[in-house]
Scaffold this motif. Sequence first.
Motif, PDB file in Angstrom:
ATOM      1  N   PRO A 183       7.931  -2.964  22.431  1.00  0.00           N
ATOM      2  CA  PRO A 183       6.611  -3.049  21.813  1.00  0.00           C
ATOM      3  C   PRO A 183       6.662  -3.262  20.295  1.00  0.00           C
ATOM      4  O   PRO A 183       5.741  -3.827  19.725  1.00  0.00           O
ATOM      5  N   ASN A 184       7.755  -2.841  19.650  1.00  0.00           N
ATOM      6  CA  ASN A 184       7.868  -3.052  18.205  1.00  0.00           C
ATOM      7  C   ASN A 184       8.434  -4.423  17.859  1.00  0.00           C
ATOM      8  O   ASN A 184       8.682  -4.723  16.708  1.00  0.00           O
ATOM      9  N   GLY A 185       8.666  -5.262  18.876  1.00  0.00           N
ATOM     10  CA  GLY A 185       9.101  -6.641  18.646  1.00  0.00           C
ATOM     11  C   GLY A 185      10.605  -6.858  18.644  1.00  0.00           C
ATOM     12  O   GLY A 185      11.065  -7.988  18.627  1.00  0.00           O
ATOM     13  N   ARG A 186      11.377  -5.789  18.664  1.00  0.00           N
ATOM     14  CA  ARG A 186      12.834  -5.937  18.661  1.00  0.00           C
ATOM     15  C   ARG A 186      13.350  -6.174  20.076  1.00  0.00           C
ATOM     16  O   ARG A 186      12.756  -5.744  21.039  1.00  0.00           O
ATOM     17  N   SER A 187      14.474  -6.862  20.171  1.00  0.00           N
ATOM     18  CA  SER A 187      15.073  -7.160  21.471  1.00  0.00           C
ATOM     19  C   SER A 187      15.903  -5.973  21.954  1.00  0.00           C
ATOM     20  O   SER A 187      16.263  -5.098  21.188  1.00  0.00           O
ATOM     21  N   ILE A 188      16.199  -5.998  23.245  1.00  0.00           N
ATOM     22  CA  ILE A 188      17.095  -4.999  23.809  1.00  0.00           C
ATOM     23  C   ILE A 188      18.372  -5.692  24.243  1.00  0.00           C
ATOM     24  O   ILE A 188      18.402  -6.906  24.423  1.00  0.00           O
ATOM     25  N   GLN A 189      19.424  -4.908  24.394  1.00  0.00           N
ATOM     26  CA  GLN A 189      20.708  -5.466  24.825  1.00  0.00           C
ATOM     27  C   GLN A 189      21.380  -4.505  25.801  1.00  0.00           C
ATOM     28  O   GLN A 189      21.075  -3.321  25.818  1.00  0.00           O
ATOM     29  N   ILE A 190      22.249  -5.060  26.614  1.00  0.00           N
ATOM     30  CA  ILE A 190      23.025  -4.265  27.574  1.00  0.00           C
ATOM     31  C   ILE A 190      24.493  -4.440  27.214  1.00  0.00           C
ATOM     32  O   ILE A 190      24.986  -5.567  27.141  1.00  0.00           O
ATOM     33  N   ASN A 191      25.207  -3.327  26.996  1.00  0.00           N
ATOM     34  CA  ASN A 191      26.626  -3.449  26.652  1.00  0.00           C
ATOM     35  C   ASN A 191      27.464  -3.556  27.931  1.00  0.00           C
ATOM     36  O   ASN A 191      26.944  -3.520  29.043  1.00  0.00           O
ATOM     37  N   SER A 192      28.760  -3.656  27.771  1.00  0.00           N
ATOM     38  CA  SER A 192      29.653  -3.868  28.924  1.00  0.00           C
ATOM     39  C   SER A 192      29.713  -2.660  29.861  1.00  0.00           C
ATOM     40  O   SER A 192      30.132  -2.788  31.007  1.00  0.00           O
ATOM     41  N   ASN A 193      29.282  -1.486  29.393  1.00  0.00           N
ATOM     42  CA  ASN A 193      29.234  -0.296  30.248  1.00  0.00           C
ATOM     43  C   ASN A 193      27.900  -0.159  30.967  1.00  0.00           C
ATOM     44  O   ASN A 193      27.699   0.801  31.711  1.00  0.00           O
ATOM     45  N   GLY A 194      26.969  -1.076  30.723  1.00  0.00           N
ATOM     46  CA  GLY A 194      25.659  -1.011  31.351  1.00  0.00           C
ATOM     47  C   GLY A 194      24.659  -0.147  30.606  1.00  0.00           C
ATOM     48  O   GLY A 194      23.605   0.182  31.140  1.00  0.00           O
ATOM     49  N   GLU A 195      24.982   0.204  29.361  1.00  0.00           N
ATOM     50  CA  GLU A 195      24.061   1.025  28.583  1.00  0.00           C
ATOM     51  C   GLU A 195      23.105   0.118  27.800  1.00  0.00           C
ATOM     52  O   GLU A 195      23.524  -0.840  27.165  1.00  0.00           O
ATOM     53  N   VAL A 196      21.835   0.464  27.861  1.00  0.00           N
ATOM     54  CA  VAL A 196      20.789  -0.325  27.219  1.00  0.00           C
ATOM     55  C   VAL A 196      20.483   0.268  25.853  1.00  0.00           C
ATOM     56  O   VAL A 196      20.402   1.485  25.696  1.00  0.00           O
ATOM     57  N   SER A 197      20.313  -0.610  24.865  1.00  0.00           N
ATOM     58  CA  SER A 197      19.923  -0.154  23.527  1.00  0.00           C
ATOM     59  C   SER A 197      19.066  -1.226  22.867  1.00  0.00           C
ATOM     60  O   SER A 197      19.017  -2.363  23.314  1.00  0.00           O
ATOM     61  N   GLU A 198      18.415  -0.806  21.814  1.00  0.00           N
ATOM     62  CA  GLU A 198      17.616  -1.714  21.002  1.00  0.00           C
ATOM     63  C   GLU A 198      18.583  -2.512  20.132  1.00  0.00           C
ATOM     64  O   GLU A 198      19.558  -1.960  19.618  1.00  0.00           O
ATOM     65  N   SER A 199      18.351  -3.806  19.984  1.00  0.00           N
ATOM     66  CA  SER A 199      19.249  -4.607  19.148  1.00  0.00           C
ATOM     67  C   SER A 199      19.201  -4.128  17.711  1.00  0.00           C
ATOM     68  O   SER A 199      18.146  -3.815  17.183  1.00  0.00           O
ATOM     69  N   GLY A 200      20.359  -4.025  17.108  1.00  0.00           N
ATOM     70  CA  GLY A 200      20.438  -3.608  15.720  1.00  0.00           C
ATOM     71  C   GLY A 200      20.553  -2.108  15.535  1.00  0.00           C
ATOM     72  O   GLY A 200      20.556  -1.619  14.436  1.00  0.00           O
ATOM     73  N   THR A 201      20.620  -1.345  16.647  1.00  0.00           N
ATOM     74  CA  THR A 201      20.763   0.110  16.514  1.00  0.00           C
ATOM     75  C   THR A 201      22.134   0.538  16.978  1.00  0.00           C
ATOM     76  O   THR A 201      22.832  -0.153  17.635  1.00  0.00           O
TER      77      THR A 201
END
Length: 98
Positions: free
Chosen positions: A80-98
């Motif tokens: 909702p704040n406009g930032r993208s999300i990403q999934i790392n190689s372990n399957g953990e989801v995070s906000e891009s840039g964090t």
Amino acid sequence: MNERGFTLIEMLIVLMVISVLLLIVIPNITKHNGMINNKGCAAFVNTVQAQVKAYEMENNKIPTIQELIDGKYIKSDKCPNGRSIQINSNGEVSESGT
């Protein structure tokens, strides 16, 4: 004739008071709006994390964001704040840039 009404000075004072109140209220509203969007992003990340687990159980592999969108697990990769999300190689989801 005895007409009752507001004088020009009274009207200007009322407009000044309203303007001061707006100057106080508007910054607080925008600050809270940003905080709400950040909390919405945290909730979205948790939802996507659950969808990653569901995809992984069905397909025996960690998905990419595009695979989740194509499989209709999620509708968007944006918080909702406009930032993208990403999934790392372990399957953990995070906000891009964090």
